[in-house]
Design an enzyme around this catalytic site. Structure first.
Site, PDB file in Angstrom:
ATOM      1  N   GLU A   1      11.166  47.096 -29.876  1.00 17.43           N
ATOM      2  CA  GLU A   1      11.364  46.949 -28.438  1.00 17.43           C
ATOM      3  C   GLU A   1      12.478  46.774 -28.090  1.00 17.43           C
ATOM      4  O   GLU A   1      12.737  45.496 -28.446  1.00 17.43           O
ATOM      5  CB  GLU A   1       9.871  46.198 -28.286  1.00 17.43           C
TER       6      GLU A   1
ATOM      7  N   ASP B   1       8.381  44.493 -32.702  1.00 19.44           N
ATOM      8  CA  ASP B   1       8.645  43.704 -31.262  1.00 19.44           C
ATOM      9  C   ASP B   1       9.779  42.594 -31.107  1.00 19.44           C
ATOM     10  O   ASP B   1      10.883  43.012 -32.759  1.00 19.44           O
ATOM     11  CB  ASP B   1       7.245  42.502 -31.934  1.00 19.44           C
TER      12      ASP B   1
END
Length: 619
Positions: A365, A336
């Site tokens: 990400e 993330d």
């Protein structure tokens, strides 16, 4: 009197001898022998543990160093376990006349690092939120001993009760659909209280224990069992991790090991908000204040920003990912908020994983919609002076361009599928385009269908997603036309899967529970997904795209004499596929089969396309 005094002295001496060093916890809770990197950091938690001496006589293990951090209640012990065999090692602690012996297990690995096979372009990832997918064990919905929270399905941002058991109970459904890998949003403990009775950390991105599955999802053993069961179904499992930040209720926040365990920017009393702008990280002209706000600002006030530049913090996080790979057998990691963390420490993490697990895969990400930015984050990219060692990046350009194109007529220049064409043009920037993950929606975006049900647009998007040179990712429920937007709350794009929860009026896991329109979408997508499995044309083939012509966009894949041609009418009117224009791909073939429908298409003459029609032609 002397006897009484002597007895008292003996009792005092016995009491002093009985006193032990306080060791409440050790992270990681166990470790593995046979890893390429023999070093092991043990984080010891215990009141007043600082300053303790640590020894062990376990064969093949040596203590390299003992680090006393600022807090009196932590101790970092660095071991070398290069020559150790599996077994129970005794760690001896002594401090201020107190002693304690603690058993610590070194386990054998279940397989070598090379045997861990990550997800590839041959896979299709199905992303789901455990809290919103299925409730297989209602008894863990409301648990005592957690921070105050409520399980209430009527509130879109509270917990709804989905869990790991619910996912396990529907593994057959994934087989029916045809996906090959599952990506769960984080499953680790998020023990934070509800905010104002309407918001919670059901999403999993505020970790409070890096070594424990959230008990409302299940246990570590249940997670391991789920992964094993998924493997038996031919499904890989991708674990969502967050190294940028933890949760405000992590024990570290009550007693920081050291002031620099978190980012506390100078000039700010307590908290600095990140700007959410990722461009300064790569901008050659970026100001220091912009970089600081991106890298050191907190994501939100309830998610403290970890300082990866502290080597002890980064070692802790690196070992955590290794531990989950070895303990549970996950097949990949999705990291993330990747650019929000410091690049060089994260590169250290990735290099460690690449060296240990050369066939594993990690996707980061990287939420910027320009291909040049995304490409620079990929491993071995010539666009960056610092190698990230990150194998796979996320294609936010594809997502953004498609989000616009679906509402436009494809013209002769820039609109509609010209946007997609012009995005793929920049694939020369990527070191490896087959290690780029593409998607049409996820948990942080509006659903592709928004508040509507434009099935033709969805089929076009999925036809493209599943045939281009990318690793495709689907979002749960799209196959049964789940929709929603973030306009009011993120919870409206994270609705419960119908049929996964007690009391649901419909069960979309079954044909009987789906509407005719939902079954049509499910069947169409399932046909494409099953065809895609073990299909080397899609997994390994070259890619050719044609400039949109007459409103029609064509992408072709070729491998060892086999060909696939995806044809999209990007207009709301009838259009013509002019076969002569695509002769370099057709190469004399006379017929082709449309994969999702089985329809045979004559390639000796032009084909009339219905408005917004999508074809996946195999020949």
């Amino acid at each position: 009197m002397k006897k009484i005094l002597l007895s008292a002295m003996i009792m005092t001496a016995m009491a002093a001898g009985a006193a032990t060093v306080d060791v409440d916890r050790i992270d990681p809770p166990n470790w593995y022998t046979g890893l390429n990197d023999p070093s092991l950091q043990l984080m010891i938690y215990g009141k007043g543990i600082k300053g303790a001496e640590v020894t062990t006589n376990y064969p093949g293990v040596s203590i390299d160093s003992v680090v006393n951090v600022e807090s009196a209640n932590y101790l970092l012990v660095y071991l070398n376990v290069k020559d150790a065999q599996p077994g129970a090692m005794t760690l001896n602690f002594s401090h201020n006349g107190k002693r304690k012996a603690v058993k610590y297990e070194l386990k054998a690995r279940s397989m070598s690092g090379e045997q861990h096979q990550g997800f590839t372009a041959a896979d299709v990832l199905y992303m789901l939120m455990p809290d919103r997918f299925a409730d297989g064990n209602p008894r863990n919905d409301q648990l005592a001993g957690m921070q105050p929270y409520t399980c209430n399905r009527n509130e879109p941002s509270l917990r709804h009760g989905g869990d790991l058991k619910g996912i396990e109970q529907h593994l057959d459904y994934f087989d029916q659909l045809g996906v090959t890998a599952l990506w769960f949003t984080p499953v680790l403990e998020n023990n934070s209280p509800d905010e104002n009775g309407t918001f919670s950390t059901y999403h999993g991105y505020a970790t409070t224990d890096y070594y424990k599955v959230d008990p409302r999802f299940g246990t570590n053993d249940e997670y391991k069992q789920l992964v094993a069961q998924a493997h038996q179904h031919g499904l890989k499992v991708v674990m969502d991790m967050i190294f940028n930040h933890c949760g405000l209720y992590h024990p570290w926040l009550k007693d920081l090991p050291s002031k620099d365990w978190l980012n506390w920017p100078a000039g700010y009393q307590k908290y600095m908000q990140t700007s959410y702008k990722l461009t300064p990280v790569m901008d050659p002209y970026a100001s220091q204040v912009d970089k600081k706000e991106t890298l050191e600002g907190w994501f939100v006030p309830t998610m403290p920003d970890l300082n990866q530049n502290n080597p002890h913090v980064m070692t802790y996080l690196i070992q955590n990912s290794v531990w989950w790979i070895e303990t549970v057998g996950i097949d990949g990691i999705r990291m993330d908020t990747y650019p929000y963390a410091y690049k060089q420490p994260m590169a250290r993490w990735m290099k460690r994983l690449n060296d240990e697990y050369p066939n594993f895969n990690v996707v980061g990400e990287t939420w910027v919609t320009e291909p040049a930015y995304t490409a620079a984050w990929q491993k071995d990219s010539p666009l960056s002076n610092d190698n990230s060692y990150l194998p796979t990046v996320m294609d936010f350009s594809f997502y953004e361009k498609l989000d616009s194109a679906k509402n436009e007529e494809t013209d002769g220049w820039w609109k509609g599928y010209n946007r997609i064409y012009n995005s793929f043009v920049y694939d020369y920037l990527y070191k490896d385009p087959s290690h780029v993950m593409a998607f049409i929606e996820n948990h942080d975006t509006d659903r592709f269908l928004a508040d509507g049900k434009d099935v033709n647009a969805l089929k076009q998007a999925l036809a493209l997603l599943l045939t281009v040179k990318r690793i495709p990712q689907l979002y749960y429920g799209t196959e049964v036309l789940m929709n929603g937007t973030k306009q009011v709350t993120d919870g409206n794009v994270r609705k419960d899967f119908m049929g996964g929860f007690p009391g649901d009026k419909r069960n979309c896991f079954t044909r009987e529970g789906r509407t005719a329109q939902e079954n049509d979408m499910f069947d169409w997508l399932s046909a494409v997904l099953h065809w895609r499995q073990h299909n080397d044309v899609i997994a390994k083939g070259t890619m050719t795209q044609f400039c949109p012509y007459g409103g029609v966009y064509v992408v072709a894949r070729r491998y060892q004499g086999k060909k696939v041609m995806t044809v999209l009418n990007g207009t709301s009117k009838a259009a013509t596929l002019s076969v002569n224009r695509y002769a370099e791909v057709i190469e004399g073939a006379t017929t082709a089969r449309d994969v999702p429908t089985g329809k045979i298409v004559d390639l000796t003459r032009d084909y009339n396309l219905a408005p917004r029609e999508a074809l996946i032609l195999e020949f």
